[in-house]
Scaffold this active site. Structure first.
Site, short mmCIF file in Angstrom:
data_model
loop_
_atom_site.label_atom_id
_atom_site.label_comp_id
_atom_site.label_asym_id
_atom_site.label_seq_id
_atom_site.Cartn_x
_atom_site.Cartn_y
_atom_site.Cartn_z
N CYS A 1 0.84 -1.21 0.00
CA CYS A 1 0.00 0.00 0.00
C CYS A 1 0.87 1.26 0.00
CB CYS A 1 -0.92 -0.02 1.22
SG CYS A 1 -1.89 1.49 1.39
N CYS B 1 -0.40 4.06 2.38
CA CYS B 1 -0.14 3.80 3.81
C CYS B 1 1.35 3.93 4.12
CB CYS B 1 -0.58 2.38 4.20
SG CYS B 1 -2.05 1.79 3.37
N ASP B 2 2.20 3.35 3.28
CA ASP B 2 3.61 3.20 3.64
C ASP B 2 4.56 4.16 2.92
OD1 ASP B 2 2.73 1.23 5.25
OD2 ASP B 2 3.42 -0.44 4.02
#
Ligand code: NAP
Length: 308
Positions: free
Chosen positions: A135, A138-139
């Site tokens: 992701c 997200c990351d």
């Protein structure tokens, strides 16, 4: 006729399930949507959606899914967080085993989507969350000024790689062939991006590190030679697998595990429908998931009415 708890149960709260739920609730069916995690589905991890009609400037994926959920809830769709453990059939009644109760319904829509496919190479599981990721939204921010690899040549790999270059110093896009699968407009965007270097004809054979990821081994598919590339992160975008393992023998699946449906989203079992990425479809887009969800809900409604 035996009464059921619900007229329609929808399993899965991605855009297909939410749309089906909105149509069903608006038609005043006795409906519930069951979602294992939180409503939104795969689009939650997409930073920017630019090909969904009605948003000429584009829209953030999480915002779009939240708006879709709000719209369905406004029409009275109940959304319950729970896991479906199994489904059995008794005549036309579908009996659904949740984590700690059983519910019954006349019609059922399967909208459980798909999950990222893994590379299945040594080290991948050990370093998941410690350098291996799926992701970018997200990351991505964890990799500011770092060097990362992105694996895959489809729309996801290319689109998310472009997004990652907001953060990273350099990105190696590693593809197993010498031609990308992604649509032309996305390809153009990365081919002129100075932070991206494409490594063609290569597959990952192993990921390495001590406490966190440090490097990946690539094998050239033509020359069969190996090289080790130092990276801080490795984003895996090599396609999707349908979330149908839990269905067991309930409905017909195709050879790759996607639910087989007809144009009315009907599966091989009367009263059970499938919509969105989980079904066999020539195109997996938000726009098609929305269409599937609407068709499945209306088909389910006709089925329910046939018993009245
Ligand atoms: P995909 O289209 O199936 O592409 C998967 C990519 O991974 C392919 O390039 C494939 O290589 C490669 N691959 C597969 N297995 C591999 C392995 N074991 N090792 C190395 N590489 C491997 O999957 P996706 O990109 O996740 O997209 C899924 C669906 O969502 C598609 O229908 C896509 O169009 C859609 N999508 C659309 C958008 C958009 O419209 N903006 C964005 C994201 C996703 P080959 O090319 O050699 O097969």
């Amino acid at each position: 006729m035996m009464t059921t708890d619900y007229e329609l149960v929808i399993i899965g709260g991605g855009v297909a399930g939410l749309t089906a739920g909105m149509y069903a609730a608006r038609s005043q069916l006795k409906v519930i949507l069951i979602e294992k995690l939180m409503p939104g589905g795969q689009i939650l991890s997409s930073d920017w959606v630019e090909n969904y009609p009605g948003f000429p400037e584009g829209i953030n994926g999480a915002d779009l899914s939240q708006r879709t959920a709000e719209q369905a809830i406004r029409f009275g769709l109940p959304i319950q967080s729970d896991e479906v453990l199994g489904i059995t059939l008794k005549d036309h009644i579908k009996i659904i085993q949740l984590s700690n109760r059983i519910i019954t319904t006349q019609a059922l829509i399967i909208a459980t989507g798909a999950s990222p496919r893994k590379l299945n190479v040594p080290g991948e599981d050990n370093f998941f969350g410690k350098g291996v990721a799926t992701c970018a939204t997200c990351d991505g921010p964890f990799y500011k000024n770092r060097i990362v690899a992105a694996i895959g040549g489809g729309d996801t790999a290319v689109q998310e790689s472009a997004y990652l270059t907001r953060f990273v110093q350099k990105l190696y896009l590693i593809h197993r062939r010498d031609e990308l699968r992604a649509t032309a407009i996305l390809q153009e965007r990365i081919k002129t991006n100075p932070k991206i270097e494409i490594i063609w004809n290569s597959v990952v054979t192993e990921v390495h590190g001590k406490d966190k990821l440090e490097s990946i081994t690539l094998q050239n598919t033509k020359t069969k030679t190996f090289q080790e590339v130092k990276v801080d992160g490795c984003f895996v975008w090599v396609g999707i697998i349908p979330n149908t393992q839990w269905l067991k023998q309930l409905v017909a699946l195709d050879s790759t595990g996607f639910v087989v449906v007809n144009a009315n989203m009907e599966t091989s079992v009367p009263g059970i429908y499938a919509a969105g990425d989980v079904r066999n479809t020539p195109l997996r887009q938000l726009a098609t998931a929305v269409g599937d969800g609407a068709i499945a809900a209306v088909s389910a409604q006709h089925y329910i009415e046939s018993f009245k």
